[in-house]
Write an enzyme that holds these catalytic residues in place. Structure first.
Site: not given
Length: 177
Positions: A27-29, A33, A71
């Site tokens: 959920r935050d690729v 990261n 993001s």
């Protein structure tokens, strides 16, 4: 370069495919990261920060229901709308945003502020890679499919996206990752 970008992204796709197989959606690729480690003289991408991951196994959620997390520039339309049902297709979307950014140097939806970015993700189409003179038609079509607003029209899995990108590399004479 496109070939280097796709080659670097394939291990990331594989890692996310493994996570998805265990019922975990990142959920935050985003580029921040993905850590590039030097292993035995070669660059090895590592996926970091599963802090807002969603675990689908036995209904366990690691974050609050209804929270818009992640993001903005890398959120899928369903994340941008605050949908409760976020699945692996959101990571597929984000992977394609990362690839788009790697090849063009710009994010397709990033705007001046958070709300404008979310609105662009939901309402606008990404400019094609070929319109940015950064791609051939096949790579552009792969990225465009990954950026479909309707998640049912995206690649069914990170594995399917990875296979399409590996075939693209193969068509360019790259036979090893």
């Amino acid at each position: 370069p496109r070939i280097e970008a796709v080659s670097l992204l394939l291990p990331v796709i594989d890692a996310l495919h493994t996570a998805h197989g265990a019922g975990i959606v990142h959920r935050d690729v985003k580029p921040e990261n993905v850590f590039l480690a030097s292993v035995g003289g070669r660059t090895q991408p590592k996926v970091l920060d599963f802090g807002i991951a969603l675990e689908g196994v036995a209904g366990v959620r690691r974050t609050t229901d209804g929270a818009v997390l992640g993001s903005p520039a890398y959120m899928s339309p369903e994340q941008a709308c605050g949908d409760d049902e976020i699945d692996a297709s959101s990571d597929v979307w984000a992977l394609c945003i990362v690839l788009y950014e790697l090849v063009t140097g710009v994010s397709p939806f990033e705007r001046d502020n958070y709300n404008a970015t979310l609105r662009a993700i939901v309402d606008e189409e990404a400019p094609s890679l070929t319109s940015r003179a950064a791609s051939d038609e096949l790579l552009a079509s792969i990225v465009a499919r990954g950026l479909e607003k309707d998640k049912q029209r995206r690649f069914a899995s990170a594995e399917e996206l990875g296979l399409a990108l590996a075939q693209w590399l193969w068509s360019h004479g790259i036979t090893e990752d």
